[in-house]
Design an enzyme around this catalytic site. Structure first.
Site, PDB file in Angstrom:
ATOM      1  N   HIS A  92       0.818  -1.211   0.000  1.00 43.91           N
ATOM      2  CA  HIS A  92       0.000   0.000   0.000  1.00 43.91           C
ATOM      3  C   HIS A  92       0.855   1.266   0.000  1.00 43.91           C
ATOM      4  O   HIS A  92       2.021   1.265   0.418  1.00 43.91           O
ATOM      5  CB  HIS A  92      -0.931   0.012   1.219  1.00 43.91           C
ATOM      6  CG  HIS A  92      -0.189   0.093   2.525  1.00 43.91           C
ATOM      7  ND1 HIS A  92       0.317   1.272   3.028  1.00 43.91           N
ATOM      8  CD2 HIS A  92       0.138  -0.868   3.420  1.00 43.91           C
ATOM      9  CE1 HIS A  92       0.910   1.052   4.180  1.00 43.91           C
ATOM     10  NE2 HIS A  92       0.827  -0.254   4.437  1.00 43.91           N
ATOM     11  N   ARG A 141      -6.128   1.101   3.949  1.00 45.26           N
ATOM     12  CA  ARG A 141      -4.999   1.594   3.156  1.00 45.26           C
ATOM     13  C   ARG A 141      -4.650   0.650   2.013  1.00 45.26           C
ATOM     14  O   ARG A 141      -4.252   1.094   0.928  1.00 45.26           O
ATOM     15  CB  ARG A 141      -3.785   1.865   4.046  1.00 45.26           C
ATOM     16  CG  ARG A 141      -3.283   0.696   4.881  1.00 45.26           C
ATOM     17  CD  ARG A 141      -2.257   1.214   5.897  1.00 45.26           C
ATOM     18  NE  ARG A 141      -1.599   0.176   6.683  1.00 45.26           N
ATOM     19  CZ  ARG A 141      -2.068  -0.306   7.816  1.00 45.26           C
ATOM     20  NH1 ARG A 141      -3.233   0.120   8.298  1.00 45.26           N
ATOM     21  NH2 ARG A 141      -1.376  -1.214   8.496  1.00 45.26           N
ATOM     22  N   GLU A 195      -1.496  -6.460   7.845  1.00 43.53           N
ATOM     23  CA  GLU A 195      -0.163  -6.242   8.400  1.00 43.53           C
ATOM     24  C   GLU A 195      -0.039  -7.024   9.703  1.00 43.53           C
ATOM     25  O   GLU A 195      -1.044  -7.366  10.333  1.00 43.53           O
ATOM     26  CB  GLU A 195       0.039  -4.747   8.675  1.00 43.53           C
ATOM     27  CG  GLU A 195       1.380  -4.364   9.285  1.00 43.53           C
ATOM     28  CD  GLU A 195       2.572  -4.765   8.423  1.00 43.53           C
ATOM     29  OE1 GLU A 195       2.917  -5.978   8.458  1.00 43.53           O
ATOM     30  OE2 GLU A 195       3.151  -3.899   7.752  1.00 43.53           O
ATOM     31  N   HIS A 265       0.482  -5.495   2.695  1.00 46.06           N
ATOM     32  CA  HIS A 265       1.353  -4.756   3.605  1.00 46.06           C
ATOM     33  C   HIS A 265       2.771  -5.316   3.587  1.00 46.06           C
ATOM     34  O   HIS A 265       3.012  -6.418   3.092  1.00 46.06           O
ATOM     35  CB  HIS A 265       0.776  -4.818   5.015  1.00 46.06           C
ATOM     36  CG  HIS A 265      -0.653  -4.404   5.072  1.00 46.06           C
ATOM     37  ND1 HIS A 265      -1.061  -3.126   5.375  1.00 46.06           N
ATOM     38  CD2 HIS A 265      -1.790  -5.107   4.826  1.00 46.06           C
ATOM     39  CE1 HIS A 265      -2.388  -3.057   5.316  1.00 46.06           C
ATOM     40  NE2 HIS A 265      -2.842  -4.246   4.987  1.00 46.06           N
TER      41      HIS A 265
END
Length: 337
Positions: A92, A141, A195, A265
């Site tokens: 991202h 994100r 993440e 991520h």
């Protein structure tokens, strides 16, 4: 003209084994033809639209378009193509907490304006690479990055997030137009691609945390493979869920010939790359992924071939990785010019 079309239909049926040359008998009628081969009867008639309507003795009916009916060579070529698929990985773009130098982990924060620009630039870099399915994490994100990137794709298909969280969500998000579905790309959001969870570090300033606990301790939490931060995940723990999801959900799509993009991520993507490139635990901890830079792999004959990162959409060599990708780009050029 009718005879020519009917003869072409015969040529379409013979390579598929429906008609045997050694025992083939035929009778021509007005705009029709009857074929007999070892008890297998076929009647071919010419419709008003110039299509051949084929009726077999089994009462099964199919329609052959004399212009677009594929040859045997084309069929074999399509099967070969289906054994190759593109896999795009994108970390991202910059988030608001990246900008503030805070540990983010699984806290759900959006992109900065720079992150938006990075996502758009990533989209330009993959604008000539086919995408059939998109996987993202459950965090905004990553989803923003995927959606913004696809606004730049030359195929102009619309990414649609698939809502399977409840029966009502599935019912209310249905698309009832087949044409619209064909111009859409399903987006699957999964927490397994999140993440890694940074535990009690989430929301803390990275520099202040280093001052408090010491640089060596913070470096160990961030860059070791199997040591988690307090009440958080290690990279090893993140890899267990991310790689298991990749093997179970994403790899079967690649095996079926689907081209896949993953927007996720740093740590979940490092975990997947560890699996793709067969990296050791020591090699993966030194792997750095820049925000908004797409990485391309080709999945072929059960192997993942790393092709690096496309530099810019204007570089012809970047997209000539395989014959299939080059043909796809040419198809886009033909459609749009």
């Amino acid at each position: 003209m009718a005879a020519a079309v009917l003869h072409q239909a015969i040529g379409t049926l013979q390579p598929h084994g429906f008609l045997n040359n050694s025992s083939l008998h035929h009778e021509f009628g007005e705009n029709s033809l009857r074929l007999f081969s070892k008890g297998f009867k076929v009647k071919i008639g010419l419709s008003r639209r110039g299509c051949c309507v084929v009726k077999a003795s089994t009462s099964q009916t199919s329609v052959f378009d004399p212009v677009s009916a594929p040859s045997t060579n084309n069929t074999n070529s399509s099967r070969k193509k289906s054994n190759e698929a593109a896999l795009i990985l994108i970390r991202h773009g910059e988030s608001l907490w990246n900008e503030k130098n805070l540990f983010t982990g699984c806290v759900d924060v959006p992109l900065t304006s720079k992150g938006v620009e990075e996502a758009i630039e990533a989209g330009k870099r993959i604008s000539n690479i086919p995408v059939d399915m998109i996987y993202t994490s459950a965090l905004i994100r990553a989803q923003m990055t995927a959606m913004l990137a696809m606004t730049q794709h030359r195929r102009k298909k619309v990414p649609i997030i698939i809502h399977n969280e409840s029966e009502q969500a599935r019912a209310w998000s249905q698309v009832f137009s087949e044409d619209t579905k064909k111009q859409s790309i399903p987006v699957i959001a999964s927490w397994q691609l999140n993440e890694r969870m940074y535990g009690e570090l989430q929301g803390l300033n990275k520099q202040e945390t280093a001052d408090r606990y010491g640089k060596e301790q913070v470096h160990e939490w961030r860059r070791s493979y199997d040591i988690p931060p307090p009440n958080g995940e290690s990279l090893e723990m993140c890899a267990e869920r991310a790689v298991a999801y990749f093997k179970d959900q994403i790899e079967p799509q690649l095996l079926s010939g689907k081209n896949v993009m993953i927007a996720a991520h740093g740590n979940s993507l490092r975990s997947i790359i560890m699996y793709l490139d067969k990296l050791t635990s020591q090699e993966v901890i030194s792997l750095e992924l820049s925000t908004g830079i797409p990485m391309l792999y080709i999945f072929k004959e059960g192997r993942f071939i790393r092709r690096g990162s496309p530099m810019a959409p204007t570089e012809a060599g970047v997209y000539a990785y395989t014959r299939r990708l080059a043909q796809y780009r040419q198809k886009l050029d033909d459609m749009l010019h």
